[in-house]
Motif scaffolding. Structure first.
Motif, PDB file in Angstrom:
ATOM      1  N   PHE A 577     -58.767   4.833  16.578  1.00 59.49           N
ATOM      2  CA  PHE A 577     -59.066   3.944  17.703  1.00 59.49           C
ATOM      3  C   PHE A 577     -59.429   4.746  18.947  1.00 59.49           C
ATOM      4  N   ALA A 578     -58.717   5.869  19.160  1.00 61.54           N
ATOM      5  CA  ALA A 578     -59.036   6.721  20.307  1.00 61.54           C
ATOM      6  C   ALA A 578     -60.433   7.308  20.199  1.00 61.54           C
ATOM      7  N   VAL A 579     -60.939   7.456  18.985  1.00 68.05           N
ATOM      8  CA  VAL A 579     -62.287   8.002  18.782  1.00 68.05           C
ATOM      9  C   VAL A 579     -63.361   7.018  19.220  1.00 68.05           C
ATOM     10  N   ILE A 580     -63.133   5.729  19.009  1.00 67.40           N
ATOM     11  CA  ILE A 580     -64.203   4.744  19.198  1.00 67.40           C
ATOM     12  C   ILE A 580     -63.992   3.812  20.371  1.00 67.40           C
ATOM     13  N   PHE A 581     -62.875   3.916  21.095  1.00 66.13           N
ATOM     14  CA  PHE A 581     -62.604   2.857  22.066  1.00 66.13           C
ATOM     15  C   PHE A 581     -63.604   2.859  23.224  1.00 66.13           C
ATOM     16  N   ILE A 582     -64.174   4.020  23.583  1.00 70.69           N
ATOM     17  CA  ILE A 582     -65.178   4.033  24.646  1.00 70.69           C
ATOM     18  C   ILE A 582     -66.447   3.312  24.186  1.00 70.69           C
ATOM     19  N   GLU A 583     -66.870   3.587  22.959  1.00 70.41           N
ATOM     20  CA  GLU A 583     -68.057   2.906  22.434  1.00 70.41           C
ATOM     21  C   GLU A 583     -67.801   1.418  22.246  1.00 70.41           C
ATOM     22  N   LEU A 584     -66.544   1.068  21.965  1.00 66.08           N
ATOM     23  CA  LEU A 584     -66.205  -0.348  21.823  1.00 66.08           C
ATOM     24  C   LEU A 584     -66.485  -1.122  23.100  1.00 66.08           C
ATOM     25  N   LEU A 585     -66.324  -0.470  24.239  1.00 64.48           N
ATOM     26  CA  LEU A 585     -66.569  -1.139  25.509  1.00 64.48           C
ATOM     27  C   LEU A 585     -68.009  -1.628  25.598  1.00 64.48           C
ATOM     28  N   PHE A 586     -68.958  -0.820  25.141  1.00 64.86           N
ATOM     29  CA  PHE A 586     -70.370  -1.216  25.158  1.00 64.86           C
ATOM     30  C   PHE A 586     -70.646  -2.310  24.130  1.00 64.86           C
ATOM     31  N   VAL A 587     -70.044  -2.176  22.952  1.00 64.45           N
ATOM     32  CA  VAL A 587     -70.253  -3.183  21.916  1.00 64.45           C
ATOM     33  C   VAL A 587     -69.709  -4.538  22.370  1.00 64.45           C
ATOM     34  N   PHE A 588     -68.519  -4.545  22.946  1.00 65.94           N
ATOM     35  CA  PHE A 588     -67.918  -5.793  23.404  1.00 65.94           C
ATOM     36  C   PHE A 588     -68.711  -6.406  24.547  1.00 65.94           C
ATOM     37  N   GLN A 589     -69.183  -5.563  25.438  1.00 68.29           N
ATOM     38  CA  GLN A 589     -69.970  -6.090  26.548  1.00 68.29           C
ATOM     39  C   GLN A 589     -71.250  -6.742  26.039  1.00 68.29           C
ATOM     40  N   SER A 590     -71.873  -6.133  25.044  1.00 61.90           N
ATOM     41  CA  SER A 590     -73.093  -6.703  24.476  1.00 61.90           C
ATOM     42  C   SER A 590     -72.815  -8.012  23.751  1.00 61.90           C
ATOM     43  N   MET A 591     -71.675  -8.088  23.059  1.00 58.89           N
ATOM     44  CA  MET A 591     -71.374  -9.264  22.256  1.00 58.89           C
ATOM     45  C   MET A 591     -70.872 -10.430  23.083  1.00 58.89           C
ATOM     46  N   TRP A 592     -69.968 -10.153  24.032  1.00 54.41           N
ATOM     47  CA  TRP A 592     -69.246 -11.242  24.689  1.00 54.41           C
ATOM     48  C   TRP A 592     -69.681 -11.499  26.119  1.00 54.41           C
ATOM     49  N   GLN A 593     -70.150 -10.470  26.829  1.00 55.02           N
ATOM     50  CA  GLN A 593     -70.526 -10.671  28.225  1.00 55.02           C
ATOM     51  C   GLN A 593     -72.031 -10.807  28.398  1.00 55.02           C
ATOM     52  N   ASP A 594     -72.797  -9.941  27.744  1.00 56.67           N
ATOM     53  CA  ASP A 594     -74.259 -10.000  27.849  1.00 56.67           C
ATOM     54  C   ASP A 594     -74.818 -10.602  26.572  1.00 56.67           C
ATOM     55  N   LYS A 595     -74.545 -11.885  26.353  1.00 56.97           N
ATOM     56  CA  LYS A 595     -74.998 -12.516  25.112  1.00 56.97           C
ATOM     57  C   LYS A 595     -76.517 -12.513  25.009  1.00 56.97           C
ATOM     58  N   SER A 596     -77.173 -12.509  26.145  1.00 59.10           N
ATOM     59  CA  SER A 596     -78.630 -12.451  26.121  1.00 59.10           C
ATOM     60  C   SER A 596     -79.128 -11.030  25.973  1.00 59.10           C
ATOM     61  N   GLY A 597     -78.242 -10.051  26.199  1.00 61.15           N
ATOM     62  CA  GLY A 597     -78.619  -8.653  26.098  1.00 61.15           C
ATOM     63  C   GLY A 597     -78.583  -8.170  24.666  1.00 61.15           C
ATOM     64  N   TYR A 598     -78.854  -6.901  24.501  1.00 59.69           N
ATOM     65  CA  TYR A 598     -78.961  -6.328  23.170  1.00 59.69           C
ATOM     66  C   TYR A 598     -78.283  -4.965  23.175  1.00 59.69           C
ATOM     67  N   TYR A 599     -77.439  -4.733  22.169  1.00 57.21           N
ATOM     68  CA  TYR A 599     -76.898  -3.394  21.985  1.00 57.21           C
ATOM     69  C   TYR A 599     -77.993  -2.552  21.339  1.00 57.21           C
ATOM     70  N   TYR A 600     -78.362  -1.461  21.983  1.00 54.87           N
ATOM     71  CA  TYR A 600     -79.553  -0.747  21.557  1.00 54.87           C
ATOM     72  C   TYR A 600     -79.327   0.727  21.264  1.00 54.87           C
ATOM     73  N   VAL A 601     -78.198   1.298  21.672  1.00 51.25           N
ATOM     74  CA  VAL A 601     -78.003   2.745  21.526  1.00 51.25           C
ATOM     75  C   VAL A 601     -77.374   3.043  20.167  1.00 51.25           C
ATOM     76  N   PHE A 602     -78.083   2.709  19.115  1.00 48.04           N
ATOM     77  CA  PHE A 602     -77.546   2.908  17.771  1.00 48.04           C
ATOM     78  C   PHE A 602     -77.534   4.384  17.377  1.00 48.04           C
ATOM     79  N   GLY A 603     -78.305   5.215  18.073  1.00 47.50           N
ATOM     80  CA  GLY A 603     -78.212   6.645  17.821  1.00 47.50           C
ATOM     81  C   GLY A 603     -76.840   7.168  18.176  1.00 47.50           C
ATOM     82  N   PHE A 604     -76.351   6.784  19.363  1.00 44.61           N
ATOM     83  CA  PHE A 604     -75.001   7.161  19.753  1.00 44.61           C
ATOM     84  C   PHE A 604     -73.973   6.560  18.802  1.00 44.61           C
ATOM     85  N   LEU A 605     -74.182   5.308  18.437  1.00 43.70           N
ATOM     86  CA  LEU A 605     -73.233   4.646  17.545  1.00 43.70           C
ATOM     87  C   LEU A 605     -73.179   5.332  16.188  1.00 43.70           C
ATOM     88  N   SER A 606     -74.323   5.819  15.702  1.00 49.31           N
ATOM     89  CA  SER A 606     -74.327   6.495  14.410  1.00 49.31           C
ATOM     90  C   SER A 606     -73.519   7.785  14.464  1.00 49.31           C
TER      91      SER A 606
END
Length: 710
Positions: A577-606
Motif C-alpha cells: 500500500f505504501a508503494v502505490i498510495f501516491i498514485e492512488l490519489l491520482f486514480v481516485f481523483q480521476s474516478m470520483w472527483q473529475d468524472k469528466s476527466g481522464y486518467y492518462y499517465v499510464f506510463g507512470f502507472l505501468s
C-alpha cells in the motif's frame, strides 16, 4: 531484463495519451456542418448521472435536419460508453465551419413547478453538462494564476447558486444562453493541402438571461454583453398562498415548492457560435488542455516512483539476504543430517579411538554416535544441534500438505490470473496510446473483452492448482471458477442497478445491455474456462512437489502475535500500500472527483505496477519464510491473503477519501461509492493474492527442492 522493462515503461510514460495517426482524424471544409452532440449531466457531489434530453426543463430535439443527420438521433455506443452512463444524441444546434452566429433562438420551454424544483436540485448539487463536438467534450476555459497558461475543465455548469443579500438564503439560477467557441486549424497532411480543417478546441461559456431582459424579434437578447437580470429558478406563489403579500413586513421568502403544481414558467434558450483559428494547438495534442497541472502532476508521479523504488529496494535486500545467506547457510549446515519419514537424524564423527555406541533420543528420532565416557556431553551437544536444524527444515513432510477448502482456493487463483491478464493488457494498451481519450469508453470495453477471453487462463491455472490439491472432478472446478467470482460480481451490480433504475439515471445499465453481458459470460467465458480447465487438468497435470507428505500432520506450536493470520496480513499489506498510495490519489481523483476527466499517465502507472508486483512477491516470500521458521506449515491460504492484504488498506483509504476529500450527498450515491469501492478492492485483492500465492509456491518448492537435492 527487469531493468529493461522498467526503462521502457519510463519512456512510455512520456507518451501521455496520443492518437494513432490516421485512425481518428476528421477534417472539415469551409461551411461544412459540424454536428454537436449532447450527452449527459453529472456532478462531483453525487454518483447519479442523467441523459441531457431526459431533463424536463431543456429544449427537446425537434427532429429537423442538421447537416446530413437529424436532431434527436441517438448515436450507437460501445459497451464502455453504456456502462459509464453515456447517452449521446444529436442536437438542434447548427454549426457551420467558419460561420459565426452572434445569436440564435433555440426554443422556449414551458416548465412546471415540479420540473423547476428538479432543476433547482440539480443546480444545488453542482451538475455540469457534457456536450461533444468532434469527440471533444465542451469545456470551461481557465487560466493559471500567473496567466501564463490556459487549461480546460470538461463540461460547463448547468446553473449557479447565489445568496440573497436581504435574507442570506440561497437562490438558484439557470444558465439558458450558451456561447460556443470552436477552435480549428489546418488539417495535417494531404487533407490540409485540400483545404481541410480540424477541430482543436471546444469551449462553452454560459450566461443566465432573465425573462425581463429586452429581446428582439428573433427572441434573442438585445445586449448579451451586459445582462443584469438573471433567470432565477423561482415561480411566485399564487394569491391563495402568497404569505409574503399577507405579511409584507416579514422576512419570509416563499419557496418554489409552494403553490399549485399547474403553475408554469417559460424558459427561453439561445446560443451564439464563434469560430477561431488557432495554430498554437497541434491536433494530436488537443487533449492536453484537459489535463490540469501536468507539470506539477508529473513531479508527484516521479516522487511516487522514487518512493516505490526505495521501498522495493529495501525489500529486495531483505529477500536476497534470506535467499542468499540464511537459507543457503541452513542448507549447507543441513548436509550433515538426513530426513527420513519426518524424523531428523544427525550424523557426527566419533572421537578418535573411542567406541561408537548410538544413543537414541526417542520422540525426536535423534541418533548420535558417542563414546561411553562422553555420552552425557554428546547428548547435550545433540540438543544444540537440534536447535540448528529446527524451523522450516523440519516441515519437509508437511509443507505441501493440501490446505482446507482447497476447492475454493483453486478457483480464486484462477480468477486472479484472469484479472491479472486483463490488468496487464489494459495498462499496456493504454501506455502505448491505443486506449486514449478519443476512444470514448474504450478502456472499459477493452477491459471487459480481455476479461472474457482470459477465461482460458483462469480455467488453466485453476485446474493446475486444483489437481495439485488432489482434486478429481475438474468439471465441477471449472464451473465454480467460471461462475463464482463473475456471478457474485454480476449479482451485486444487478442489485445496485435496481436502486439506480428507480432514479431514472443514465448510470443504470439498460436491461438489454445486462442481457448481452450475461450472454458473453455464459456463452463465451464459461466455455473458455472449461477448455482451459480441461487442458490444465488432463493434458498437463498437477505440479509435482519435491518432498513427500506423511499421513500424520505435525502439531503447530503457538505462534507469536505478529504471526497470527490477521496481524500478519495487515502488517504485510501495509508495505505494498505504501508503494502505490501516491498514485492512488491520482486514480481516485480521476474516478470520483473529475468524472469528466481522464486518467492518462499510464506510463507512470505501468512503472508503479511493476514495482508493486515485485513488492508483493518479496513481502510474501519474507512472510511465508518467517511463518515456516515458526514451524507453521499452513501457508497456502496465508500466502494468498498476505498477497492481497493491501486491498484492506486500500478500502480503508477509500473510507478516508470519502469523508475527507469528497462531498457526496444522498444515501444512494454513498451506497454506490462504497459498493463500487468494495468491488474494486476485491478485484485488486484477487489479483495481488494470486501473485502472492504463486510466488510463495515457487519459493517453497525451491528451498525444499534444494534440501532434497542435498
Amino acid at each position: 531484463m527487469a531493468f529493461k522493462w522498467l526503462l521502457s515503461s519510463l519512456l512510455l510514460s512520456q507518451a501521455e495519451a496520443f492518437y494513432i495517426p490516421g485512425w481518428s482524424v476528421k477534417s472539415y471544409h469551409e461551411g461544412e456542418h459540424i454536428p454537436l452532440m449532447v450527452n449527459k449531466v453529472y456532478s462531483d457531489n453525487t454518483q447519479l448521472q442523467y441523459a441531457y434530453y431526459d431533463l424536463p426543463f431543456v429544449c427537446p430535439p425537434t427532429g429537423r435536419s442538421v447537416g446530413s443527420i437529424l436532431s434527436g438521433q441517438s448515436i450507437p455506443l460501445n459497451l464502455g460508453e453504456v456502462l459509464r452512463g453515456d447517452r449521446i444524441t444529436t442536437s438542434d444546434i447548427d454549426l457551420a465551419l467558419g460561420h459565426d452566429n452572434e445569436c440564435s433562438y433555440l426554443c422556449t420551454q414551458q416548465v412546471t413547478r415540479r420540473d423547476l424544483k428538479r432543476a433547482k436540485e440539480l443546480v444545488k448539487d453542482g451538475y455540469v453538462v457534457e456536450w461533444i463536438v468532434d469527440n471533444l467534450p465542451g469545456a470551461t476555459s481557465f487560466v493559471t494564476v500567473d496567466k501564463s497558461r490556459k487549461y480546460y475543465a470538461a463540461g460547463f455548469k448547468l446553473g449557479f447558486t447565489d445568496y440573497s443579500s436581504a435574507t442570506g438564503k440561497p437562490r438558484y439560477y439557470l444558465n439558458n444562453h450558451h456561447t460556443i467557441v470552436i477552435r480549428y486549424r489546418s488539417a495535417p497532411g494531404r487533407a490540409g493541402d485540400n483545404g481541410g480543417k480540424v477541430v482543436v478546441g471546444f469551449e462553452v461559456y454560459t450566461k443566465s438571461v432573465g425573462a425581463s431582459t429586452p429581446r428582439g424579434k428573433d427572441n434573442c437578447p438585445l445586449d448579451l454583453k451586459d445582462v443584469e437580470d438573471k433567470f432565477e429558478l423561482y415561480i411566485a406563489p399564487n394569491k391563495t398562498t402568497d404569505l409574503h403579500q399577507q405579511y409584507p413586513d416579514s422576512s419570509y421568502y416563499p419557496s418554489i415548492e409552494e403553490g399549485d403544481d399547474n403553475d408554469t414558467i417559460d424558459v427561453p434558450y439561445t446560443y451564439s457560435v464563434y469560430f477561431r483559428e488557432d495554430d498554437t494547438i497541434e491536433w494530436n495534442r488537443r487533449w492536453d488542455l484537459y489535463f490540469v497541472n501536468q507539470e506539477e502532476g508529473s513531479k508527484i508521479h516521479w516522487l511516487a516512483i522514487v518512493n516505490s523504488l526505495i521501498i522495493c529496494g529495501l525489500l529486495t535486500g531483505i529477500t536476497m539476504m534470506i535467499l542468499a545467506k540464511t537459507i543457503r547457510t541452513d542448507i549447507k549446515n543441513f548436509k550433515e543430517g538426513t530426513m527420513e519419514d519426518g524424523k531428523l537424524k544427525i550424523k557426527r564423527k566419533a572421537k578418535s579411538g573411542a567406541q561408537t555406541p548410538r544413543v537414541e533420543k526417542q520422540g525426536l528420532g535423534l541418533l548420535e554416535p558417542a563414546t561411553d565416557a562422553d555420552a552425557i556431553d554428546d547428548i547435550s551437544s545433540e540438543d544444540e544441534a537440534l536447535e540448528d536444524v529446527t524451523g522450516w527444515k523440519l516441515l519437509h513432510a508437511d509443507v505441501f500438505r493440501k490446505p482446507q477448502y482447497g476447492y475454493l482456493l483453486a478457483p480464486l487463483v484462477g480468477s486472479g490470473m484472469q484479472l491479472l491478464f486483463m490488468a496487464v493488457g489494459l495498462i499496456l494498451l493504454s501506455a502505448i496510446g491505443v486506449l486514449n481519450p478519443s476512444f470514448r469508453g474504450g478502456f472499459i470495453s477493452a477491459g471487459f473483452g480481455l476479461f472474457v477471453f482470459a477465461g482460458a487462463f483462469s480455467g488453466y491455472f485453476s485446474a493446475k492448482v486444483y489437481k495439485t490439491f488432489d482434486g478429481t472432478n475438474h468439471v465441477k472446478n471449472a464451473l465454480v471458477t467460471a461462475l463464482l467470482f463473475p456471478g457474485l460480481f454480476f449479482g451485486l451490480v444487478f442489485i445496485l442497478n435496481l436502486f439506480v433504475w428507480a432514479q431514472a439515471s443514465s448510470t443504470a445499465i439498460p436491461f438489454g445491455t445486462l442481457v448481452g453481458i450475461v450472454f458473453l459470460w455464459l456463452c463465451i467465458q464459461v466455455p473458455l474456462v472449461y477448455v482451459g480447465s480441461w487442458y490444465g487438468f488432463v493434458r498437463t497435470g498437477a505440479w509435482e512437489h519435491p518432498t513427500k507428505t506423511t499421513s500424520i500432520p505435525r502439531q503447530v506450536p503457538p505462534q507469536a502475535w505478529y504471526l497470527q493470520s490477521l496481524q500478519s496480513i495487515l502488517l504485510a499489506g501495509l508495505i505494498p500500500f505504501a508503494v502505490i498510495f501516491i498514485e492512488l490519489l491520482f486514480v481516485f481523483q480521476s474516478m470520483w472527483q473529475d468524472k469528466s476527466g481522464y486518467y492518462y499517465v499510464f506510463g507512470f502507472l505501468s512503472v508503479v505496477s511493476i514495482i508493486l508486483i515485485f513488492t508483493i512477491a518479496e513481502v510474501t516470500i519474507v512472510t511465508v519464510y518467517v511463518q515456516l521458521c515458526s514451524e507453521n506449515y499452513h501457508w497456502w491460504w496465508q500466502s494468498f491473503a498476505v498477497g492481497g492484504g493491501s486491498a484492506i488498506w486500500i478500502f480503508l483509504y477509500c473510507v478516508w477519501y470519502y469523508f475527507v476529500k469528497l462531498h457526496i450527498t444522498g444515501f444512494l450515491s454513498s451506497l454506490l461509492f462504497f459498493a463500487y469501492s468494495f468491488m474494486a478492492c476485491c478485484m485488486y485483492g484477487l489479483l495481488t493474492g494470486t501473485i502472492g500465492f504463486l510466488t510463495a509456491y515457487a519459493f517453497v518448492r525451491r528451498i525444499y527442492g534444494a534440501i532434497k537435492a542435498d
